[in-house]
Design a protein around this motif. Structure first.
Motif, PDB file in Angstrom:
ATOM      1  N   SER A 295      -0.229 -30.516  14.873  1.00 55.76           N
ATOM      2  CA  SER A 295       0.586 -31.132  15.992  1.00 55.76           C
ATOM      3  C   SER A 295       0.506 -32.597  15.939  1.00 55.76           C
ATOM      4  O   SER A 295       1.466 -33.187  16.788  1.00 55.76           O
ATOM      5  N   ARG A 296      -0.298 -33.241  15.205  1.00 53.37           N
ATOM      6  CA  ARG A 296      -0.362 -34.769  15.549  1.00 53.37           C
ATOM      7  C   ARG A 296      -0.440 -35.469  13.972  1.00 53.37           C
ATOM      8  O   ARG A 296      -1.203 -34.859  13.084  1.00 53.37           O
ATOM      9  N   PRO A 297      -0.051 -36.442  13.626  1.00 52.27           N
ATOM     10  CA  PRO A 297      -0.198 -37.318  12.412  1.00 52.27           C
ATOM     11  C   PRO A 297      -1.703 -37.750  12.483  1.00 52.27           C
ATOM     12  O   PRO A 297      -2.219 -37.984  13.335  1.00 52.27           O
ATOM     13  N   ARG A 298      -2.221 -37.550  11.179  1.00 55.43           N
ATOM     14  CA  ARG A 298      -3.779 -38.008  10.995  1.00 55.43           C
ATOM     15  C   ARG A 298      -3.508 -38.661   9.526  1.00 55.43           C
ATOM     16  O   ARG A 298      -3.078 -38.288   8.676  1.00 55.43           O
ATOM     17  N   LEU A 299      -4.627 -39.686   9.474  1.00 61.21           N
ATOM     18  CA  LEU A 299      -5.047 -39.886   7.844  1.00 61.21           C
ATOM     19  C   LEU A 299      -6.255 -39.673   8.104  1.00 61.21           C
ATOM     20  O   LEU A 299      -7.386 -40.039   8.674  1.00 61.21           O
ATOM     21  N   ILE A 300      -6.483 -38.943   6.615  1.00 61.53           N
ATOM     22  CA  ILE A 300      -8.101 -38.462   6.489  1.00 61.53           C
ATOM     23  C   ILE A 300      -8.568 -39.214   5.117  1.00 61.53           C
ATOM     24  O   ILE A 300      -7.873 -39.000   4.262  1.00 61.53           O
ATOM     25  N   ILE A 301      -9.561 -39.629   5.279  1.00 63.16           N
ATOM     26  CA  ILE A 301     -10.039 -40.341   3.869  1.00 63.16           C
ATOM     27  C   ILE A 301     -11.344 -39.600   3.453  1.00 63.16           C
ATOM     28  O   ILE A 301     -12.197 -39.721   4.296  1.00 63.16           O
ATOM     29  N   ASP A 302     -11.218 -39.080   2.338  1.00 62.31           N
ATOM     30  CA  ASP A 302     -12.290 -38.466   2.180  1.00 62.31           C
ATOM     31  C   ASP A 302     -13.331 -39.399   0.976  1.00 62.31           C
ATOM     32  O   ASP A 302     -12.984 -39.287  -0.141  1.00 62.31           O
ATOM     33  N   LEU A 303     -14.370 -39.638   1.394  1.00 63.77           N
ATOM     34  CA  LEU A 303     -15.207 -40.517   0.634  1.00 63.77           C
ATOM     35  C   LEU A 303     -16.235 -39.584  -0.055  1.00 63.77           C
ATOM     36  O   LEU A 303     -17.480 -40.274  -0.637  1.00 63.77           O
ATOM     37  N   SER A 304     -16.105 -38.370  -0.268  1.00 67.46           N
ATOM     38  CA  SER A 304     -17.320 -37.377  -0.919  1.00 67.46           C
ATOM     39  C   SER A 304     -16.849 -36.941  -2.219  1.00 67.46           C
ATOM     40  O   SER A 304     -15.950 -36.906  -2.498  1.00 67.46           O
ATOM     41  N   ILE A 305     -17.980 -36.388  -2.720  1.00 66.34           N
ATOM     42  CA  ILE A 305     -17.900 -35.976  -4.394  1.00 66.34           C
ATOM     43  C   ILE A 305     -19.071 -35.036  -4.032  1.00 66.34           C
ATOM     44  O   ILE A 305     -20.271 -35.362  -3.967  1.00 66.34           O
ATOM     45  N   PRO A 306     -18.627 -33.724  -4.446  1.00 66.69           N
ATOM     46  CA  PRO A 306     -17.221 -33.074  -4.502  1.00 66.69           C
ATOM     47  C   PRO A 306     -16.620 -33.399  -3.224  1.00 66.69           C
ATOM     48  O   PRO A 306     -17.035 -33.451  -2.265  1.00 66.69           O
ATOM     49  N   PHE A 307     -15.107 -33.055  -3.235  1.00 67.72           N
ATOM     50  CA  PHE A 307     -14.269 -33.459  -2.088  1.00 67.72           C
ATOM     51  C   PHE A 307     -14.691 -32.415  -0.830  1.00 67.72           C
ATOM     52  O   PHE A 307     -15.130 -31.191  -1.135  1.00 67.72           O
ATOM     53  N   ASN A 308     -14.883 -33.187   0.139  1.00 66.62           N
ATOM     54  CA  ASN A 308     -15.231 -32.455   1.247  1.00 66.62           C
ATOM     55  C   ASN A 308     -14.199 -32.238   2.399  1.00 66.62           C
ATOM     56  O   ASN A 308     -14.194 -31.811   3.537  1.00 66.62           O
ATOM     57  N   VAL A 309     -12.962 -32.280   1.946  1.00 64.48           N
ATOM     58  CA  VAL A 309     -11.658 -31.916   2.883  1.00 64.48           C
ATOM     59  C   VAL A 309     -11.213 -30.799   1.853  1.00 64.48           C
ATOM     60  O   VAL A 309     -10.620 -31.314   0.589  1.00 64.48           O
ATOM     61  N   ALA A 310     -10.879 -29.641   2.355  1.00 64.55           N
ATOM     62  CA  ALA A 310     -10.254 -28.698   1.714  1.00 64.55           C
ATOM     63  C   ALA A 310      -8.864 -29.034   1.092  1.00 64.55           C
ATOM     64  O   ALA A 310      -8.062 -29.855   1.773  1.00 64.55           O
TER      65      ALA A 310
ATOM     66  N   ASP B  75      -7.189 -39.968  15.384  1.00 62.06           N
ATOM     67  CA  ASP B  75      -6.015 -40.322  14.571  1.00 62.06           C
ATOM     68  C   ASP B  75      -6.346 -40.409  13.192  1.00 62.06           C
ATOM     69  O   ASP B  75      -5.716 -40.446  12.215  1.00 62.06           O
ATOM     70  N   ILE B  76      -7.681 -41.139  12.969  1.00 59.94           N
ATOM     71  CA  ILE B  76      -8.170 -41.209  11.627  1.00 59.94           C
ATOM     72  C   ILE B  76      -9.590 -40.568  11.280  1.00 59.94           C
ATOM     73  O   ILE B  76     -10.534 -40.717  12.312  1.00 59.94           O
ATOM     74  N   ILE B  77      -9.682 -40.014  10.278  1.00 60.36           N
ATOM     75  CA  ILE B  77     -10.762 -39.168   9.981  1.00 60.36           C
ATOM     76  C   ILE B  77     -11.495 -39.689   8.771  1.00 60.36           C
ATOM     77  O   ILE B  77     -10.679 -39.590   7.596  1.00 60.36           O
ATOM     78  N   LEU B  78     -12.645 -40.307   8.578  1.00 62.51           N
ATOM     79  CA  LEU B  78     -13.198 -40.696   7.435  1.00 62.51           C
ATOM     80  C   LEU B  78     -14.623 -39.453   7.150  1.00 62.51           C
ATOM     81  O   LEU B  78     -15.264 -39.291   8.170  1.00 62.51           O
ATOM     82  N   VAL B  79     -14.615 -39.037   5.904  1.00 60.99           N
ATOM     83  CA  VAL B  79     -15.617 -38.035   5.576  1.00 60.99           C
ATOM     84  C   VAL B  79     -16.423 -38.434   4.374  1.00 60.99           C
ATOM     85  O   VAL B  79     -16.105 -38.745   3.507  1.00 60.99           O
ATOM     86  N   ALA B  80     -17.807 -38.654   4.797  1.00 58.95           N
ATOM     87  CA  ALA B  80     -18.626 -39.084   3.841  1.00 58.95           C
ATOM     88  C   ALA B  80     -19.876 -38.171   4.031  1.00 58.95           C
ATOM     89  O   ALA B  80     -21.136 -38.551   4.017  1.00 58.95           O
ATOM     90  N   THR B  81     -19.821 -37.045   3.840  1.00 59.69           N
ATOM     91  CA  THR B  81     -20.696 -35.980   4.014  1.00 59.69           C
ATOM     92  C   THR B  81     -21.441 -35.502   2.995  1.00 59.69           C
ATOM     93  O   THR B  81     -22.394 -35.144   2.717  1.00 59.69           O
ATOM     94  N   ASN B  82     -20.749 -35.673   1.811  1.00 59.50           N
ATOM     95  CA  ASN B  82     -21.180 -35.207   0.496  1.00 59.50           C
ATOM     96  C   ASN B  82     -21.841 -33.909   0.586  1.00 59.50           C
ATOM     97  O   ASN B  82     -23.018 -33.502  -0.220  1.00 59.50           O
ATOM     98  N   ALA B  83     -21.243 -33.078   1.018  1.00 59.45           N
ATOM     99  CA  ALA B  83     -21.767 -31.439   1.197  1.00 59.45           C
ATOM    100  C   ALA B  83     -21.128 -30.741  -0.195  1.00 59.45           C
ATOM    101  O   ALA B  83     -20.316 -31.083  -0.708  1.00 59.45           O
ATOM    102  N   PRO B  84     -21.879 -29.477  -0.628  1.00 55.03           N
ATOM    103  CA  PRO B  84     -21.478 -28.851  -1.707  1.00 55.03           C
ATOM    104  C   PRO B  84     -20.154 -28.129  -1.492  1.00 55.03           C
ATOM    105  O   PRO B  84     -19.394 -27.763  -2.298  1.00 55.03           O
TER     106      PRO B  84
END
Length: 417
Positions: free
Chosen positions: A270-285, A249-258
């Protein structure tokens, strides 16, 4: 004799970008990973620039060092990143000399952070400088300066309330969840990346929200497994990421990948989600936010989440500034005295050279009497007077200044007026 003087402080520069003038997408183009950092230091050494380090965080990319100009440092940075030199020069700031020194103190103590008083930045400075030192790219000036900044950061943390309370990017994520998500104890949470930010975010969720239904995923599974075991959480292997994301339901991204870690292919719509991208550069397309029911929040939006402790921190700024100025003055005094020490050491070596030469000339391999020693001493004194007089004669425009200085140093008591 050639005197090896310390570097001119006016050639010490900082050039960089931060959250004040650029958004996270732009900062991502100039972010430095460890491989790029290593390459930059190699390029710098080959170019004869061997006293520098790079600070790259989610909120800034800055390069500090000695160079003939800021363009040289900017060029090194842009050469190894995905950014463009022309774009960088349009958005970058730069400072030199004491201004660059003061900037590092402000950054290291959290005064220049997106979230005032952020104490995590000092660890990042320490790591960045340590990496450069391991590659032979930190000289005496920078090592002493970084150590002073580390000391001042600790003093400010202990003696002021600048870093009191809980305000950080990881805590801002928790505040956001608190405001946006109802019944969070019933939600499935996945956190990608168990580095420092990921660990802090996990701890804050457990401590402040009471959640335990958190699945940790890291490229090195053992890291996720160990942290999960210590904190009563779950973990999954990296190759099980898609399955875990589908159920989250909730995804937090702290991968800091290129490159983006999460793309549309990793999710169904098909389902609602909250995604928080904590990475620089962004790690969520970027196109992930186009999926129906999916909300993506990045670090710039997180910085707008305010906490009641921020006003208290603002009240502590003058006290922190006072501590910085005091210790910066001590550092600059050390630098000034170090320059003098180098000159005085060279003068001593010069005097020793003259003394040795005159003694050898007098002895000629034989013993000599007291009157011979007196004759040698007299010649040494005269040669030193000749050196000073010759300099005064050659530098006629500065002769009065030189004589006044000699008069003052040797305390002759002669009134020149």
């Amino acid at each position: 004799m050639q005197v090896n003087q310390p570097k001119d402080i006016q050639h010490f520069h900082i050039v960089g970008i931060n959250y004040k003038k650029t958004d996270a997408a732009i900062r991502g183009l100039f972010a430095i990973n460890q491989e790029q950092y290593d390459q930059l230091l190699c390029e710098a050494t080959a170019a004869g620039v061997n006293d520098l380090f790079v600070l790259s965080t989610c909120n800034r990319t800055e390069i500090y060092g000695f160079a003939a100009s800021t363009d040289i440092l900017a060029g090194l940075l842009c050469k190894v990143t995905h950014g463009n030199m022309q774009v960088f020069k349009e958005i970058a700031y730069h400072k030199s000399g004491e201004g660059a020194v003061r900037h590092l103190y402000h950054v290291g103590t959290g005064l220049d952070s997106q979230i005032l008083g952020d104490y995590e930045i000092i660890g990042q400075i320490k790591t960045a400088a340590k990496f450069a030192k391991s590659r032979g790219c930190i000289g005496t000036f920078l090592e002493r300066l970084v150590n002073s900044v580390l000391q001042v950061s600790k003093l400010i943390k202990n003696e002021t309330g600048l870093s009191s309370g809980t305000v950080s990017v990881s805590f801002a994520a928790v505040r956001l969840l608190e405001k946006k998500v109802k019944n969070i104890l019933d939600k499935k949470i996945v956190l990608l990346g168990v580095g420092k930010i990921g660990r802090n975010t996990s701890k804050n969720m457990v401590e402040y929200l009471g959640v335990k239904n958190i699945t940790l995923i890291n490229r090195t599974t053992a890291v996720a497994e160990e942290f999960a075991g210590h904190h009563g959480l779950q973990y999954a292997a990296f190759d099980e990421m898609d399955e875990a994301l589908q159920e989250a339901d909730i995804i937090l991204v702290a991968t800091n990948a290129p490159q983006p870690t999460i793309t549309r292919a990793n999710l169904d719509g098909s389902r609602p989600r909250l995604i928080i991208d904590l990475s620089i550069p962004f790690n969520v397309a970027p196109d992930v936010s186009e999926l129906p029911g999916v909300e993506v929040v990045n670090v710039d939006e997180l910085s707008k989440v305010q906490d009641e402790t921020l006003q208290m921190r603002l009240n502590e700024v003058p006290k922190a500034m006072g501590i910085i100025e005091e210790h910066m003055e001590e550092f600059l005094y050390w630098f000034k005295m170090r320059k003098h020490a180098v000159v005085l050491k060279a003068v001593k070596e010069k005097l020793t050279e003259i003394h040795t030469r005159e003694i050898q000339s007098q002895k000629n391999g034989a013993l000599y009497k007291l009157e011979d020693i007196e004759e040698v001493s007299s010649r040494i004194i005269q040669k030193m007077i000749n050196l000073m007089a010759g300099k005064v004669r050659r530098e006629t425009d500065k002769s009065d200044q030189y004589i006044a200085m000699i008069n003052d140093i040797f305390e002759t008591g002669v009134n020149q007026e």
